[in-house]
Design a protein around this motif. Structure first.
Motif, PDB file in Angstrom:
ATOM      1  N   HIS A   1       0.783  -1.398  -0.021  1.00  0.00           N
ATOM      2  CA  HIS A   1       0.290  -0.323  -0.230  1.00  0.00           C
ATOM      3  C   HIS A   1       1.116   1.206   0.236  1.00  0.00           C
ATOM      4  O   HIS A   1       2.259   1.399   1.013  1.00  0.00           O
TER       5      HIS A   1
ATOM      6  N   GLY B   1      -2.568   5.289   1.930  1.00  0.00           N
ATOM      7  CA  GLY B   1      -3.618   4.028   0.955  1.00  0.00           C
ATOM      8  C   GLY B   1      -4.376   3.396   2.865  1.00  0.00           C
ATOM      9  O   GLY B   1      -5.304   2.786   2.559  1.00  0.00           O
TER      10      GLY B   1
ATOM     11  N   ASP C   1       1.185   9.775  -1.758  1.00  0.00           N
ATOM     12  CA  ASP C   1      -0.010   8.286  -2.699  1.00  0.00           C
ATOM     13  C   ASP C   1      -0.266   7.692  -4.309  1.00  0.00           C
ATOM     14  O   ASP C   1       0.181   7.182  -4.319  1.00  0.00           O
TER      15      ASP C   1
ATOM     16  N   GLU D   1       1.235   5.073  -6.264  1.00  0.00           N
ATOM     17  CA  GLU D   1       0.829   3.410  -6.421  1.00  0.00           C
ATOM     18  C   GLU D   1       0.874   3.911  -7.958  1.00  0.00           C
ATOM     19  O   GLU D   1       1.337   2.232  -8.451  1.00  0.00           O
TER      20      GLU D   1
END
Length: 309
Positions: free
Chosen positions: A49, A53, A112, A116
């Motif tokens: 993650h 997240g 984030d 990702e």
């Protein structure tokens, strides 16, 4: 090192629109010249993650100050009572080298989201900047870096469509998916929505009536690139993944809805894992790591790629 790099705007799409400047990061020393802000968290189910997240909050709102970001992440995990759920937490990978670029954007950076899609975020000279967390020693690495940056900007700015990225998405969706590190299916679906709404789709009567691929049960060659990298101990080409997938029992040329306009080969996750497990080359590898199903294999392979590539 640390010098401004000039770039050509031709055919750079959203990058040209939102890139403020690009800095040469070669020769800079981590934790002395800059610090990595973006963090990865692995839970005990081997799921990876972004920090935000994992905690259900945006890293941009959680992180404070200009230093000690790893210690901040560990502290935040404790504050939110999640320390017993974490196998490890670490900064996004940084390998350095002679071709490292730090990208300063004209817009805010979502830590984030950058994490990702396979990028990282650093704090350099007081500014948040994006970098690619894979080596850039080969011309194809530079291409992959630019694709990830374009994907990030497209997801951040869905009001404008990068037509060059859309063309790549239409032709090489599986490649783009393989470059996204976390939540790749969600991000791919969002890209598809952006391109369909803003990128000029065919009239409704000409749209495909093909069924959607059931991604909870079936996989494509793009889904197994990281797994094969883990099994082979090296980076894997797309044609190798396709060759491997075709050997799986029940692999079919599936005429399902996808970003390309062609049928694609798919196989069930269970059959794929059974095929891998039955191969004497990999049996001990799986047993020694306690890998018992496809999801565990996929998660473990993702982490392996993060650490080694």
């Amino acid at each position: 090192m640390g010098e401004l790099v000039y770039f050509k705007k031709k055919e750079m799409g959203l990058v040209a629109q939102y890139l403020d400047s690009m800095m040469d990061g070669s020769g800079l020393v981590e934790d002395i010249d800059f610090e990595i802000v973006s963090m990865l968290v692995m839970d005990y189910e081997y799921n990876v993650h972004s920090l935000g997240g994992f905690l259900g909050r945006r890293s941009n709102q959680l992180i404070e100050g200009n230093t000690d970001f790893l210690e901040q992440a560990k502290g935040l995990i404790k504050v939110y009572g999640r320390e017993n759920d974490v196998l490890w937490v670490a900064p996004t990978q940084y390998k350095g080298g002679d071709n490292v670029k730090f990208y300063k954007l004209k817009c805010d950076i979502d830590i984030d989201l950058a994490t990702e899609v396979g990028l990282g975020v650093v704090l350099f000279q007081g500014d948040m900047m994006i970098y690619s967390n894979q080596p850039n020693n080969d011309p194809i690495d530079a291409v992959y870096e630019m694709i990830k940056l374009k994907v990030y900007l497209q997801l951040m700015h869905d009001e404008n469509v990068d037509m060059k990225l859309k063309e790549s998405f239409d032709k090489q969706a599986e490649l783009i998916q393989s470059l996204i590190l976390i939540n790749h299916r969600r991000h791919m679906e969002r890209l598809e929505v952006i391109f369909e709404k803003k990128g000029g789709t065919k009239p409704s009567e000409e749209k495909s009536e093909k069924p959607r691929l059931n991604r909870t049960e079936r996989i494509t060659s793009g889904d197994i690139l990281y797994i094969l990298a883990f099994l082979y101990g090296r980076q894997v080409e797309r044609h190798e993944a396709l060759t491997f997938l075709k050997k799986v029992e029940g692999c079919i040329l599936d005429d399902v809805e996808n970003s390309s306009k062609k049928a694609i080969y798919t196989a069930s996750k269970d059959n794929f894992f059974t095929y891998v497990k039955s191969n004497p080359k990999y049996t001990k590898l799986l047993e020694n790591r306690g890998i018992e199903n496809y999801q565990m294999l996929d998660d473990y392979a993702s982490q392996y790629v993060i650490e080694h590539f």
